[in-house]
Design an enzyme around this catalytic site. Structure first.
Site, PDB file in Angstrom:
ATOM      1  N   GLU A  51       0.829  -1.295  -0.027  1.00  0.00           N
ATOM      2  CA  GLU A  51      -0.074   0.071   0.015  1.00  0.00           C
ATOM      3  C   GLU A  51       0.931   1.484   0.237  1.00  0.00           C
ATOM      4  OE1 GLU A  51      -3.620  -2.113   2.521  1.00  0.00           O
ATOM      5  OE2 GLU A  51      -2.620  -0.258   3.504  1.00  0.00           O
ATOM      6  N   ASP A  62      -4.887   9.100  10.043  1.00  0.00           N
ATOM      7  CA  ASP A  62      -3.581   8.816  10.092  1.00  0.00           C
ATOM      8  C   ASP A  62      -2.961   9.244  11.802  1.00  0.00           C
ATOM      9  OD1 ASP A  62      -3.116   7.145   7.872  1.00  0.00           O
ATOM     10  OD2 ASP A  62      -2.863   9.203   6.854  1.00  0.00           O
TER      11      ASP A  62
END
EC number: 4.2.1.20
Length: 255
Positions: A51, A62
């Protein structure tokens, strides 16, 4: 519907008696030149799928490790255009399948149709777009599927079985189960609700189940047994690269 290359790759790893390995690395981290060397090392180190994060200034899913790496990549001049051009120049070199993980805003600014065309030319097999909900993803998923790419769904601890079944009706590739209610980042333990979430995903989807968020070492996987088919790790990898500059050693832990 044709089986995704992502599904096939995870099933191949499972037939070999192991979980598929899916490292995550932001494009352009730690700098634009060495990023490609780390990507090659992940590939050579046994990654089944990689990824690649598209750097973005407001990465809401995140945690601090990935956010800092993403900001560093942006400061290094990394961009979606640079990333796609670099992947296109290396198309066919990677054994692992490639997935782009990024937020919708940069993809829309690029132009989604053009993005799909350039990603296909760059050898990309799928996308993960955390801020694109199921109820709004149909036109984007259609554009990707027309070019043989999957839109990988994200589900979490609070996704009920009915919602998972709705995802499953249109999903391709694998289902990404988020292990926590929160952002990315390595953790010491997992919430008790995770086992139930994995059981719901296994029941709802006819796709491989990949576990991400909070994974830092192989020993953490022992408790999950056959409830997962693949493991995704990002923050621990980024921290290791910051501390040692080495990728091969990190991947060797998972062999």
């Amino acid at each position: 519907m044709k089986t995704s290359r992502l599904t096939e790759r995870i099933r191949r790893a499972n037939k070999a008696g192991r979980k598929a390995l899916i490292p995550f690395l932001p494009g352009g981290f730690p700098d634009r030149e060495s990023f490609w060397k780390h990507l090659e090392a992940l590939d050579a180190g046994g990654a089944d799928i990689i990824e690649v994060g598209v750097p973005f200034s407001d990465p809401c899913a995140d945690g601090p490790v990935v956010e800092q790496a993403s900001i560093q990549a942006l400061e290094n001049g990394a961009s979606l255009r640079w990333l796609l051009q670099g992947l296109a120049a290396r198309a066919g070199r990677f054994q692992a399948e490639l997935v782009l993980m990024g937020y919708l805003n940069p993809f829309l600014q690029y132009g989604f149709g053009r993005l799909a065309e350039d990603a296909q030319a760059a050898g990309v097999s799928g996308f993960i777009i955390p801020d694109l909900p199921l109820d709004e993803d149909a036109p984007y998923r259609t554009v990707l599927q027309e070019r043989g790419m999957a839109l990988v769904p994200l589900v979490g601890l609070n996704t009920d079985e009915e919602r998972m079944r709705a995802y499953a009706q249109v999903a391709m590739g694998y289902v990404y189960v988020v292990s926590v209610l929160g952002t990315t980042g390595a953790r010491e333990s997992f919430p008790a609700e995770l086992a139930q979430a994995l059981a719901r995903a296994r029941k709802a989807f006819d796709l491989p189940v990949a576990l991400g968020f909070g994974i830092r070492e192989p020993a953490q996987l022992q408790i999950f047994g056959d409830s997962i088919d693949a493991v995704i790790f990002g923050s621990a990898l980024i921290t290791h690269i910051r501390q040692t500059g080495d990728t091969a050693g990190f991947m060797a832990r998972w062999a």
